[in-house]
Design a protein around this motif. Structure first.
Motif, PDB file in Angstrom:
ATOM      1  N   SER A 115       0.914  -1.279   0.024  1.00  0.00           N
ATOM      2  CA  SER A 115       0.090  -0.063  -0.112  1.00  0.00           C
ATOM      3  C   SER A 115       0.888   1.137  -0.092  1.00  0.00           C
ATOM      4  O   SER A 115       0.529   2.233  -0.205  1.00  0.00           O
ATOM      5  N   ALA A 156       5.357   2.492   0.073  1.00  0.00           N
ATOM      6  CA  ALA A 156       6.823   2.140   0.046  1.00  0.00           C
ATOM      7  C   ALA A 156       7.219   1.636   1.429  1.00  0.00           C
ATOM      8  O   ALA A 156       7.192   2.436   2.344  1.00  0.00           O
ATOM      9  N   GLU A 161       7.279  -7.829  -0.193  1.00  0.00           N
ATOM     10  CA  GLU A 161       6.724  -6.485  -0.489  1.00  0.00           C
ATOM     11  C   GLU A 161       5.782  -6.711  -1.995  1.00  0.00           C
ATOM     12  O   GLU A 161       6.568  -7.177  -2.648  1.00  0.00           O
ATOM     13  N   ARG A 162       4.727  -6.006  -2.119  1.00  0.00           N
ATOM     14  CA  ARG A 162       4.176  -6.080  -3.458  1.00  0.00           C
ATOM     15  C   ARG A 162       3.501  -4.912  -3.683  1.00  0.00           C
ATOM     16  O   ARG A 162       3.467  -3.844  -2.699  1.00  0.00           O
ATOM     17  N   THR A 214      -6.052   0.270  -6.209  1.00  0.00           N
ATOM     18  CA  THR A 214      -7.107  -0.102  -6.159  1.00  0.00           C
ATOM     19  C   THR A 214      -7.976  -0.471  -7.579  1.00  0.00           C
ATOM     20  O   THR A 214      -8.787  -1.349  -7.602  1.00  0.00           O
ATOM     21  N   ASP A 237       2.203   5.698 -11.287  1.00  0.00           N
ATOM     22  CA  ASP A 237       3.535   5.426 -10.512  1.00  0.00           C
ATOM     23  C   ASP A 237       4.443   5.433 -11.648  1.00  0.00           C
ATOM     24  O   ASP A 237       4.549   4.712 -12.570  1.00  0.00           O
ATOM     25  N   ARG A 260       5.287   8.727  -7.233  1.00  0.00           N
ATOM     26  CA  ARG A 260       4.131   9.126  -8.094  1.00  0.00           C
ATOM     27  C   ARG A 260       4.518  10.169  -8.988  1.00  0.00           C
ATOM     28  O   ARG A 260       5.452  10.984  -8.956  1.00  0.00           O
ATOM     29  N   LYS A 294       0.621   9.627   0.048  1.00  0.00           N
ATOM     30  CA  LYS A 294       0.372   8.512   0.723  1.00  0.00           C
ATOM     31  C   LYS A 294       0.713   8.446   2.365  1.00  0.00           C
ATOM     32  O   LYS A 294       1.854   8.685   2.858  1.00  0.00           O
ATOM     33  N   LYS A 316      -4.192   6.881   0.380  1.00  0.00           N
ATOM     34  CA  LYS A 316      -3.847   7.724  -0.645  1.00  0.00           C
ATOM     35  C   LYS A 316      -4.813   8.840  -0.621  1.00  0.00           C
ATOM     36  O   LYS A 316      -6.206   8.635  -0.495  1.00  0.00           O
TER      37      LYS A 316
END
Ligand code: MCA
Ligand code: AMP
Length: 498
Positions: free
Chosen positions: A277, A279, A298-299, A303, A381, A395, A402, A407
């Motif tokens: 969601s 960094a 980490e991914r 939305t 992004d 961004r 964020k 956001k």
């Protein structure tokens, strides 16, 4: 069950398994199906299909939430989850923009929501007043049917409604089920807000798809309770935003040695811990590894697309990177002219294509069209590919902040601040912060003859916007920095407030 979304058809097989554990006990998959059927029958109230009517619901995380969401889906409606901590003004925007006809909630929230429903002619239904005996024939649904609208902030002053179909949701869920090896035996805590993809899809829907158990927190992230449950080895999987890992590290460092050892052992025993969601700073990745032995996965997601990039379940989870495209998700980097960037080390905007990508912004064809080139969605992004792994650089728009994983639109916050009688002009930016990622910061020009304190502004703002949107850093300036065209230079504002 033919005609129901596959998620519910699978729930039949999960039968007596526990879907939710919560303060009042547990709820099985069979009970969830039964309750959702009664809710669907109530919503239909004699009709054969809701035909994509928008049904809002406001409930904390837990089995009530899932039963309502499934009930709306089974009746053929579009589920519109609301932020239970939003102000009336914020809720009004969502319900009126989505054209909501029915709002389902719990009786403790009735008083708060009744005036809004009255003003907009929305039928307010309290879950606890429903008869759970109701049954009727439910409509046939296909994957192209719209399923959900989630409101997301962006570069416009008001949040936009992101519409996903049952097919989109299925694609978003199944790629994670496979890639992160979800299994029936999994138990996951759910303390994230239930009006965003992270809590709704990655945690709750994946768990329910797998036949796993969700341990629901009905009042959000409760750090002492989370640590207690972790030390009891209650969980096998854990998903959180970076701010939560920062808060957990601070808490672990303050614990007495025995409590710290027990909690760290609970974290160490899990099969998977995920961050996303926002960094995840490399230092936090490393500190977490030192404390618990866990290498956070980490991914990266959004939305509009669910998850797109992920470090591998097996293999190197590289700190500071978000890995590679998930199965079924195509990712490209594009330069400012829209050309594909193929060379490693060269930054470009992330474009995404796949069945996971949302259908449209609700009743906003212009915004939808502007966000796509052919079938490729522009995320806004910027990333770079390094040794086969993507790394997010930030961004494209300075107007997107964020904070704590939320956001936020700087423009939306500026619009609210401009309503204050003492504020003549303002500029909102994100200021780097070790706990929150970014803090909402504002440079304010005060009207002649007025005064304003931080406390007074915070009190005033809390009536108008959710807690995480309230500016935490303020500087008072004579004039906003502007370029020759009169445009506010946000980079200079950021320097002023940092
Ligand atoms: C709250 N506070 C803040 C902020 N928010 N201060 C600065 N910046 C903020 N953003 C203050 C409150 O006013 C309060 O102050 C104190 O912090 C504690 O507030 P509380 O709400 O209790 O904080 P918390 O419970 O510790 O919440 C932090 C949190 C929460 C758990 C990190 O923000 C959270 O759940 N974030 C997750 C958001 C999320 O799920 N995003 C996913 C969307 P005082 O003590 O003075 O009163 S992104 C998404 O879905 C995409 C698809 C993706 O990739 O995942
Ligand atoms: P939202 O629109 O609320 O779903 O938030 C999506 C945005 O969160 C993305 O467009 C990114 O800017 C940001 N985001 C999500 N995951 C990551 C990550 N792992 N690293 C950096 N940014 C992220």
């Amino acid at each position: 069950m033919s005609g129901s979304p596959l998620l519910m058809q699978r729930a039949l097989d999960h039968g007596t398994r526990v879907a939710f554990t919560e303060a009042n006990g547990h709820v099985t998959y069979a009970q969830l199906l039964e309750r959702s059927e009664a809710i669907a029958a109530t919503l239909l109230s004699g009709a054969s299909d809701l035909d994509e009517q928008r049904i809002a619901f406001a409930t904390p995380a837990g089995s009530d939430y899932a039963a309502i969401q499934w009930g709306i889906w089974r009746a053929g409606g579009i589920a519109v989850p609301l932020n239970i901590h939003a102000t009336t003004g914020e809720l009004q925007h969502c319900t009126s923009a989505a054209g909501v006809t029915i709002l389902v909630t719990l009786s403790e929230l009735r008083e708060q929501l009744a005036p809004l429903c009255e003003a907009q002619g929305i039928n307010l239904i309290c879950l606890d007043q429903l008869s759970l005996e109701q049954r009727c024939t439910l409509p046939e649904l296909d994957l192209s049917r719209r399923a959900m609208i989630i409101f997301t902030s962006g570069t416009t002053s008001k949040p936009k409604g992101v519409v996903t179909t049952h097919g989109n949701i299925q694609a978003q869920v199944t790629t994670l089920i496979d890639s992160w090896q979800w299994r029936r035996e999994d138990v996951i805590p759910l303390f994230l807000p239930m009006h965003h993809v992270h809590g709704i899809i990655n945690v709750m829907t994946c768990a329910l798809w797998a036949g796993a158990t969700v341990d629901a927190y009905d009042d959000g992230f409760d750090l002492p309770r989370v640590c207690q449950r972790v030390s009891e080895h209650a969980y096998t999987v854990f998903m959180a935003v970076p701010t939560i890992y920062v808060k957990l590290i601070q808490a672990l460092e303050q614990m007495d040695p025995a409590e710290k050892a027990a909690t760290c052992a609970g974290f160490a025993a899990m099969r998977l811990m995920v961050s996303g969601s926002a960094a995840l700073p490399v230092t936090i990745h490393q500190q977490w590894h030192q404390l618990t032995g866990q290498v956070l996965l980490e991914r990266y997601g959004m939305t509009e697309i669910g998850m797109a990039l992920s470090n591998p379940y097996d293999g190197e989870r590289r700190p500071g990177c978000v890995g590679m495209p998930l199965p079924g998700v195509a990712v490209e980097l594009h330069d400012e002219e829209g050309q594909v960037v193929t060379a490693e080390g060269e930054p470009g905007q992330i474009w995404v294509q796949g069945r996971n990508v949302f259908l449209e912004y609700w009743q906003n064809p212009k915004a939808t069209e502007e966000s796509f080139t052919r079938q490729w969605f522009h995320t806004g992004d910027v990333a770079v590919l390094e040794d086969g792994y993507y790394r997010i650089m930030g961004r494209q728009s300075v107007d997107i902040i964020k904070s704590g994983g939320y956001k936020l639109s700087a423009l939306e916050i500026e619009n609210v601040l401009l309503d204050h009688p003492a504020i003549a002009e303002c500029a909102v930016v994100g200021a780097e912060d070790p706990t929150w990622g970014e803090l909402v910061a504002a440079a304010l020009v005060i009207r002649h003859g007025h005064t304003l304190t931080r406390e007074a502004l915070a009190d005033w703002a809390s009536e108008k916007m959710s807690a995480y949107k309230i500016p935490r850093k303020l500087v008072f300036v004579e004039d906003l920095p502007r370029n020759a065209m009169g445009k506010v230079i946000k980079a200079e504002v950021a320097a002023l407030v940092s």
